[in-house]
Design a protein around this motif. Structure first.
Motif, short mmCIF file in Angstrom:
data_model
loop_
_atom_site.label_atom_id
_atom_site.label_comp_id
_atom_site.label_asym_id
_atom_site.label_seq_id
_atom_site.Cartn_x
_atom_site.Cartn_y
_atom_site.Cartn_z
N LYS A 1 34.61 64.07 96.99
CA LYS A 1 35.34 63.45 98.11
C LYS A 1 36.53 64.34 98.47
O LYS A 1 37.50 64.43 97.71
CB LYS A 1 35.80 62.05 97.73
N VAL A 2 36.45 65.00 99.60
CA VAL A 2 37.42 66.04 99.96
C VAL A 2 38.13 65.67 101.26
O VAL A 2 37.51 65.16 102.20
CB VAL A 2 36.71 67.41 100.15
N VAL A 3 39.42 65.93 101.30
CA VAL A 3 40.19 65.79 102.53
C VAL A 3 40.96 67.09 102.78
O VAL A 3 41.34 67.78 101.83
CB VAL A 3 41.17 64.60 102.48
N VAL A 4 41.16 67.42 104.05
CA VAL A 4 41.89 68.62 104.43
C VAL A 4 43.23 68.21 105.03
O VAL A 4 43.30 67.30 105.87
CB VAL A 4 41.11 69.48 105.44
N ILE A 5 44.28 68.87 104.57
CA ILE A 5 45.65 68.62 105.05
C ILE A 5 46.12 69.87 105.78
O ILE A 5 46.17 70.95 105.18
CB ILE A 5 46.61 68.33 103.87
N ASN A 6 46.43 69.75 107.05
CA ASN A 6 46.92 70.90 107.81
C ASN A 6 48.45 70.96 107.72
O ASN A 6 49.14 70.08 108.24
CB ASN A 6 46.50 70.81 109.28
N LEU A 7 48.96 72.00 107.06
CA LEU A 7 50.41 72.21 106.97
C LEU A 7 50.88 73.35 107.87
O LEU A 7 52.02 73.79 107.76
CB LEU A 7 50.81 72.51 105.52
N ASP A 8 50.02 73.81 108.76
CA ASP A 8 50.36 74.90 109.67
C ASP A 8 50.71 74.32 111.04
O ASP A 8 49.82 73.87 111.76
CB ASP A 8 49.20 75.88 109.79
N PRO A 9 51.98 74.32 111.41
CA PRO A 9 52.37 73.73 112.70
C PRO A 9 51.91 74.55 113.90
O PRO A 9 52.07 74.10 115.04
CB PRO A 9 53.90 73.70 112.62
N ALA A 10 51.35 75.74 113.67
CA ALA A 10 50.84 76.56 114.76
C ALA A 10 49.33 76.41 114.93
O ALA A 10 48.75 77.01 115.84
CB ALA A 10 51.20 78.03 114.53
N ASN A 11 48.69 75.64 114.05
CA ASN A 11 47.23 75.46 114.11
C ASN A 11 46.86 74.55 115.27
O ASN A 11 47.35 73.42 115.37
CB ASN A 11 46.71 74.87 112.80
N LEU B 1 54.42 65.66 112.82
CA LEU B 1 55.85 65.70 112.47
C LEU B 1 56.60 66.74 113.27
O LEU B 1 57.68 66.46 113.82
CB LEU B 1 55.99 65.99 110.97
N VAL B 2 56.04 67.94 113.36
CA VAL B 2 56.70 69.03 114.07
C VAL B 2 55.65 70.05 114.49
O VAL B 2 54.66 70.26 113.78
CB VAL B 2 57.78 69.70 113.15
N THR B 3 55.86 70.66 115.65
CA THR B 3 54.96 71.71 116.12
C THR B 3 55.76 72.96 116.42
O THR B 3 56.95 72.89 116.78
CB THR B 3 54.19 71.29 117.38
N LEU B 4 55.11 74.10 116.29
CA LEU B 4 55.79 75.37 116.53
C LEU B 4 56.22 75.51 117.98
O LEU B 4 57.32 75.98 118.26
CB LEU B 4 54.86 76.53 116.14
N GLU C 1 61.12 74.37 106.93
CA GLU C 1 62.35 73.76 106.44
C GLU C 1 62.43 72.30 106.88
O GLU C 1 62.91 71.44 106.13
CB GLU C 1 63.56 74.54 106.96
N TYR C 2 61.93 72.02 108.07
CA TYR C 2 61.92 70.64 108.57
C TYR C 2 60.96 69.79 107.75
O TYR C 2 61.25 68.63 107.43
CB TYR C 2 61.52 70.63 110.05
N LEU C 3 59.81 70.35 107.40
CA LEU C 3 58.87 69.63 106.54
C LEU C 3 59.50 69.37 105.18
O LEU C 3 59.35 68.26 104.62
CB LEU C 3 57.58 70.44 106.39
#
Length: 316
Positions: A45-55, A69-72, A92-94
């Motif tokens: 059981k896999v989930v993907v977390i995107n931590l790249d605000p430019a993705n 939360l925040v975008t580039l 830094e915001y994250l």
């Protein structure tokens, strides 16, 4: 009146996963998509977390997206920053809003996690925000492996390969997680020219003096020979860097990658996943897996005395 002793506190359950890092264009998002599909076929059981605000336009289902939360783009427009400064601000915001991340991850603690991270090298070599996020995840009982992807075409250029070794070593020392360095896009490596040495030379980072001889033959790098010698000495003195070759379209390559990561973070899979993996390996080769092209590259660059991938799999 006697009082009943309080029941012992149960330790919070462990969560396992990977933080996928590396320079821009190294294949992080493609790796997350491929590993998500691969592990899903094995019953994990896999989930993907995107931590790249430019993705943007993510090719995989994403249960947590830092863009909420925040975008580039918003940071660049609002604070008049460039892409590099904007990405540093986003991280830094994250870091300042980790409660948001904890709340988003909480419903998925029974899953295996893939964290798709930004591609800015400074975030993993000397800037502390991402490192602090990883440290907080560890405090929340996440057992993570850093999967550091670099494009395999750097092997074709001795100067670039030494640079990759320095970056990989710096990242390993800074991030402070169990670490797997990966040469990605192995199916495309021959498009950039024939390798000067066997593939094992690059994956095991053998005697770098041979690379220095190649650099000395170049008029431009000849004047930096002393500098390159010192860099090679640092890399070999630490003796930490090695690489796992990866082609995400090759089943054996993906299984070897999965087992390397599982060994690094201590994940132990159950009988169901093992049976599914055996069924997958015994199934007919599908059109989406290109065994011949990958094995053809390996046969050219692996010594005859070394085991092939198929022989390794039979041992496992």
């Amino acid at each position: 009146m006697s009082t009943q002793p309080a029941p012992p506190k149960t330790a919070p359950s462990l969560c396992f996963g990977q933080v996928v890092i590396g320079p821009p264009g190294s294949g992080k998002t493609t790796y997350c998509r491929a590993m998500h599909e691969f592990l899903g076929h094995l019953g994990r059981k896999v989930v993907v977390i995107n931590l790249d605000p430019a993705n943007e336009g993510l090719p995989y289902p994403c249960v947590v997206d830092v863009a909420e939360l925040v975008t580039l783009d918003d940071v660049m427009d609002g604070l008049k920053l460039g892409p590099n400064g904007g990405l540093l601000y986003c991280m830094e915001y994250l870091e300042a809003n980790l409660d948001w991340l904890k709340a988003k991850l909480a419903p998925h603690r029974d899953c295996y996690f893939l964290f798709d991270c930004p591609g800015q090298v400074e975030l993993y070599t000397h800037q502390s925000s991402v490192k602090n996020v990883f440290a907080r995840l560890a405090q929340w009982n996440f057992r993570l492996t850093a999967v550091h992807l670099v494009d395999s075409h750097y092997c074709a250029d001795p100067a670039k390969f030494i640079s990759v070794l320095c970056t990989s070593l710096s990242t390993m020392l800074h991030v402070e997680l169990p670490h797997v360095n990966v040469l990605s896009k192995m199916d495309l490596i021959e498009q950039y020219g024939k390798l000067a040495f066997n593939l094992d030379f690059y994956t095991e980072v053998l005697d770098l003096s041979y690379l220095l001889d190649h650099l000395a033959a170049d008029p431009f790098f000849k004047k930096f020979l002393r500098l390159n010698e010192k860099l090679a000495e640092v890399i070999q003195d630490y003796s930490l860097v090695s690489f796992v070759p990866l082609n995400v379209q090759d089943k054996e390559s993906m299984i070897h990658m999965m087992r390397t990561v599982d060994k690094a973070n201590g994940y132990c899979f159950g009988d169901l996943e093992e049976r599914n993996m055996q069924a997958m390996m015994s199934a007919a080769v599908g059109a989406d897996f290109h065994f011949d092209s990958t094995l053809g590259v390996q046969e050219k660059y692996v010594d005859p005395g070394n085991k092939t991938v198929e022989e390794e799999m039979s041992d496992l």
